[in-house]
Design a protein around this motif. Structure first.
Motif, PDB file in Angstrom:
ATOM      1  N   LYS A 151       0.827  -1.195   0.103  1.00 28.42           N
ATOM      2  CA  LYS A 151      -0.069  -0.027  -0.160  1.00 28.42           C
ATOM      3  C   LYS A 151       0.809   1.215  -0.119  1.00 28.42           C
ATOM      4  O   LYS A 151       2.042   1.118   0.438  1.00 28.42           O
ATOM      5  CB  LYS A 151      -0.898   0.139   1.332  1.00 28.42           C
ATOM      6  N   ALA A 152       0.362   2.504  -0.408  1.00 35.90           N
ATOM      7  CA  ALA A 152       1.237   3.569  -0.536  1.00 35.90           C
ATOM      8  C   ALA A 152       0.681   4.515   0.616  1.00 35.90           C
ATOM      9  O   ALA A 152      -0.199   5.058   0.261  1.00 35.90           O
ATOM     10  CB  ALA A 152       1.149   4.292  -1.908  1.00 35.90           C
ATOM     11  N   ALA A 153       1.656   4.701   1.421  1.00 32.33           N
ATOM     12  CA  ALA A 153       1.687   5.676   2.510  1.00 32.33           C
ATOM     13  C   ALA A 153       1.948   7.221   2.338  1.00 32.33           C
ATOM     14  O   ALA A 153       2.981   7.249   1.826  1.00 32.33           O
ATOM     15  CB  ALA A 153       2.004   5.175   3.877  1.00 32.33           C
ATOM     16  N   LEU A 154       0.944   7.980   2.367  1.00 28.92           N
ATOM     17  CA  LEU A 154       1.188   9.613   2.007  1.00 28.92           C
ATOM     18  C   LEU A 154       1.661  10.303   3.332  1.00 28.92           C
ATOM     19  O   LEU A 154       1.066  10.364   4.135  1.00 28.92           O
ATOM     20  CB  LEU A 154       0.063  10.182   1.291  1.00 28.92           C
ATOM     21  N   THR A 155       2.835  10.932   3.391  1.00 25.56           N
ATOM     22  CA  THR A 155       3.382  11.725   4.436  1.00 25.56           C
ATOM     23  C   THR A 155       3.485  13.257   3.922  1.00 25.56           C
ATOM     24  O   THR A 155       3.614  13.294   2.619  1.00 25.56           O
ATOM     25  CB  THR A 155       4.564  11.237   5.211  1.00 25.56           C
ATOM     26  N   SER A 156       3.578  13.808   4.736  1.00 27.51           N
ATOM     27  CA  SER A 156       3.804  15.406   4.513  1.00 27.51           C
ATOM     28  C   SER A 156       5.252  15.930   4.770  1.00 27.51           C
ATOM     29  O   SER A 156       6.002  15.249   5.425  1.00 27.51           O
ATOM     30  CB  SER A 156       2.672  16.355   5.247  1.00 27.51           C
ATOM     31  N   HIS A 157       5.457  17.173   4.361  1.00 28.40           N
ATOM     32  CA  HIS A 157       6.752  17.933   4.630  1.00 28.40           C
ATOM     33  C   HIS A 157       6.966  17.914   6.163  1.00 28.40           C
ATOM     34  O   HIS A 157       7.985  17.553   6.870  1.00 28.40           O
ATOM     35  CB  HIS A 157       6.880  19.282   4.081  1.00 28.40           C
ATOM     36  N   PHE A 158       5.941  18.365   6.748  1.00 33.10           N
ATOM     37  CA  PHE A 158       5.700  18.467   8.375  1.00 33.10           C
ATOM     38  C   PHE A 158       6.418  17.095   8.969  1.00 33.10           C
ATOM     39  O   PHE A 158       7.113  17.333   9.854  1.00 33.10           O
ATOM     40  CB  PHE A 158       4.439  18.968   8.913  1.00 33.10           C
ATOM     41  N   THR A 159       5.661  16.161   8.707  1.00 34.74           N
ATOM     42  CA  THR A 159       6.042  14.840   9.342  1.00 34.74           C
ATOM     43  C   THR A 159       7.519  14.498   9.073  1.00 34.74           C
ATOM     44  O   THR A 159       8.280  14.021   9.996  1.00 34.74           O
ATOM     45  CB  THR A 159       5.135  13.677   9.060  1.00 34.74           C
ATOM     46  N   MET A 160       7.840  14.537   7.685  1.00 33.65           N
ATOM     47  CA  MET A 160       9.192  14.273   7.272  1.00 33.65           C
ATOM     48  C   MET A 160      10.390  15.168   7.971  1.00 33.65           C
ATOM     49  O   MET A 160      11.296  14.602   8.679  1.00 33.65           O
ATOM     50  CB  MET A 160       9.527  14.217   5.896  1.00 33.65           C
ATOM     51  N   VAL A 161      10.320  16.160   8.044  1.00 35.66           N
ATOM     52  CA  VAL A 161      10.975  17.152   8.832  1.00 35.66           C
ATOM     53  C   VAL A 161      11.157  16.936  10.365  1.00 35.66           C
ATOM     54  O   VAL A 161      12.404  16.861  10.797  1.00 35.66           O
ATOM     55  CB  VAL A 161      10.572  18.740   8.573  1.00 35.66           C
ATOM     56  N   ASN A 162      10.068  17.130  10.986  1.00 39.52           N
ATOM     57  CA  ASN A 162       9.989  16.636  12.516  1.00 39.52           C
ATOM     58  C   ASN A 162      10.452  15.415  13.071  1.00 39.52           C
ATOM     59  O   ASN A 162      11.208  15.177  13.797  1.00 39.52           O
ATOM     60  CB  ASN A 162       8.808  17.273  13.080  1.00 39.52           C
ATOM     61  N   ASN A 163       9.971  14.365  12.267  1.00 43.03           N
ATOM     62  CA  ASN A 163      10.330  12.819  12.751  1.00 43.03           C
ATOM     63  C   ASN A 163      11.731  12.613  12.432  1.00 43.03           C
ATOM     64  O   ASN A 163      12.599  12.188  13.399  1.00 43.03           O
ATOM     65  CB  ASN A 163       9.458  12.070  11.847  1.00 43.03           C
ATOM     66  N   SER A 164      12.494  13.119  11.231  1.00 40.79           N
ATOM     67  CA  SER A 164      13.783  12.951  11.048  1.00 40.79           C
ATOM     68  C   SER A 164      14.662  13.866  12.229  1.00 40.79           C
ATOM     69  O   SER A 164      15.716  13.406  12.537  1.00 40.79           O
ATOM     70  CB  SER A 164      14.186  13.365   9.946  1.00 40.79           C
ATOM     71  N   PHE A 165      14.060  14.932  12.691  1.00 41.02           N
ATOM     72  CA  PHE A 165      14.756  15.831  13.410  1.00 41.02           C
ATOM     73  C   PHE A 165      15.060  15.073  14.814  1.00 41.02           C
ATOM     74  O   PHE A 165      16.065  15.131  15.467  1.00 41.02           O
ATOM     75  CB  PHE A 165      14.154  17.264  13.825  1.00 41.02           C
TER      76      PHE A 165
END
Length: 574
Positions: free
Chosen positions: A240-254
């Motif tokens: 399945k294809a999970a869609l994520t946002s800029h917000f989630t990627m920037v913060n989770n990785s921080f």
């Protein structure tokens, strides 16, 4: 005027009331408020900030390509490619498939998609034509950036199998009945091929004016915009294809980078995992971007010898890998005995046995071993090791709940279980996906209106916020009425001196319902027999947990990201 109301309890009721109040403080629910606020910025803005802070620092070193980029160069190349994408007619929220192994071009393309408002789709370089056709049509991919060759695979030939019209098309003008959304193919090959653009050609489309337009365009991309489509690993069937946002990627990785201590100094990371997976995309690429760390690519795929070479030559201070990769790396270091002393080894993508953790500390000579646990659907990580934690926590848990996240563990009826008891882990917070691409039904199955995401993992949450994975709910073996979790048996068998790794599955049994089957990979030259294994288990495992079937294998079926495909093991041995 307010009236004072007095309430009286009988001794029995009061005892029950106090008991419930005491019990409720120990239920499996945690909310980590976090020490630092979340940042409402885009991946493109983050790239610009990092280039400004660490411009001359290496962002990526590709050993097999003999190429490298500084963060300043990465921003320049990303904006040129983004301008080229715009010239080709790609518009905001169009999906761009990235189908390549670990290359510098992958890194640039990821950042270029973010800077141009496109949604990047990470594609497994091991995909065969039918799998690629499924993915292209599933999310409506409009353009694909692909490698030239990887191992024995020719990407151009695979695309012709999917869309034979490519050989008769002008670049950017593909029209195919089987993949109607796909119009443009861009290859990293230096050889000119019919119907496709070369990567360098698209970079050369950029002009000073079109690059300025990309820079101006950043204000039209918001942190809440979709940024990334990540296909699930496919360990149980069609992804399945999970869609994520800029917000989630920037913060989770921080926060991942912070827990992995990337913020404390300049770290150089030996990257063994593939870029396309959530581990590579978020835990590695994005965390390094947040904290100015350098990524070292030992090779385009995975090779423990090359990884060890890279650690030695680049003096890598951090290693990223899956448990299977660490099994191989430990074995290789035992053979070669290199003079290495990395500071941190980060393990994720699958569960890591305590026995392996101890070997990583002793054989790889790392100072700390850190765990990360999460799902594609949670951007990447939910639990991860704290900066200050003892070895017992490091080797026996998947870490502590992440900042700004809520977690709970529930029973089959949806009720909270006591801390220390097993149940299904649920997650709520900024990290959760926006949803599965155009699949409302599957999204609702996993994430309800209350925004709690059900992981499907059998989990134990401790009072101190640390967690342990017992196993997948769907993998639990029920043998004669006894519930058996494969992880417990796997961890025990991995302590056998001749066993490299073990995976346990349940097979149908006429009388018991299911029986325990252990699939093991042993050290070269070992003479391990089924009888040896059974004797090793006796007196240490309950009789019903001792495998009744044992298969010695040369290798396990697994995804490119290192996850074992247990459903394929069942197909082989059922």
């Amino acid at each position: 005027m307010l009236k004072r109301v007095s309430v009286s309890y009988s001794p029995k009721c009061f005892h029950y009331y106090v008991k419930c109040r005491h019990f409720s403080t120990k239920l499996s629910y945690k909310h980590n408020l976090g020490e630092e606020p979340l940042r409402h910025i885009t991946v493109g803005t983050l790239l610009k900030e990092t280039a400004w802070k660490f411009g001359d620092r290496k962002a990526v070193i590709s050993k097999h390509q003999n190429k490298s980029l500084t963060f300043a160069e990465a921003l320049v190349e990303a904006d040129k490619l983004a301008a080229g994408f715009r010239t080709l007619g790609l518009k905001k929220n169009d999906r761009v498939g990235l189908w390549a192994p670990n290359l510098v071009e992958w890194y640039i393309t990821k950042l270029a998609c973010a800077r141009s408002g496109l949604i990047m789709v990470g594609l497994n370089p091991a995909y065969q034509p039918p799998e690629m056709e499924y993915c292209i049509n599933k999310v409506g991919i409009k353009a694909i950036v692909c490698a030239d060759k990887f191992k024995n695979a020719d990407f151009y030939e695979k695309l012709i199998t999917i869309a034979p019209e490519l050989e008769k098309s002008d670049p950017g003008k593909l029209r195919s009945n089987k993949v109607p959304s796909l119009e443009t193919v861009i290859t990293t090959s230096e050889n000119k091929k019919i119907g496709v653009f070369n990567f360098g050609e698209v970079l050369d489309l950029a002009t000073e004016n079109s690059i300025r337009n990309i820079q101006k365009y950043q204000k039209y991309i918001t942190a809440d915009d979709p940024c990334n489509l990540q296909f699930t690993s496919g360990t149980t069937g069609k992804p399945k294809a999970a869609l994520t946002s800029h917000f989630t990627m920037v913060n989770n990785s921080f926060y991942i980078g912070k827990r992995n201590e990337l913020n404390l100094k300049h770290h150089t990371i030996c990257l063994q995992v593939p870029f396309f997976h959530a581990f590579g995309t978020v835990i590695s690429v994005m965390a390094a971007l947040n904290h100015g760390s350098t990524l070292v690519l030992p090779t385009d795929g995975y090779n423990p010898d090359k990884s060890l070479d890279a650690i030695v030559e680049e003096k890598c201070t951090v290693i990223h890998g899956t448990p299977t990769m660490y099994v191989d790396l430990v074995h290789k270091q035992e053979e070669r005995k290199e003079n290495i002393s990395p500071e941190i080894a980060v393990s994720g993508g699958a569960l890591c046995a305590p026995h392996l953790f101890k070997k990583m500390l002793n054989v790889l000579n790392v100072k700390k071993v850190k765990s990360v646990y999460g799902l594609t659907e949670t951007t990447a990580v939910v639990f991860h090791s704290l900066v200050t934690e003892n070895e017992e926590k490091a080797v026996s848990t998947v870490g502590h709940v992440g900042e700004h996240l809520e977690v709970k563990v529930i029973d089959k009826e949806g009720n909270l279980v006591p801390c220390g008891s097993a149940g299904e882990l649920c997650i709520r917070g900024y990290c959760n996906m926006l949803g599965y691409w155009e699949d409302e039904e599957k999204t609702k199955e996993m994430m309800g209106q209350d925004k709690w995401l059900k992981t499907g993992d059998q989990f134990v949450l401790e009072e101190d916020g640390y967690g342990k994975v017992v196993g997948r709910l769907k993998e639990m073996i029920i043998r004669g009425g006894e519930n058996i979790f494969p992880k417990e048996i796997e961890e025990f068998l991995n302590t056998h001196p001749d066993i490299l790794e073990t995976y346990v599955i349940g097979l149908p049994h006429e009388r018991l319902g299911e029986e325990v089957c252990a699939c093991i990979r042993v050290k070269p030259g070992s003479n391990v027999t089924s009888e040896n294994i059974v004797n090793f288990c006796k007196g240490k495992l309950s009789h019903f947990k001792i495998p009744s079937k044992i298969h010695i294998v040369d290798e396990f079926p697994k995804t490119t990201s290192g996850k074992i495909q247990k459903f394929k093991l069942k197909q082989i041995f059922d």
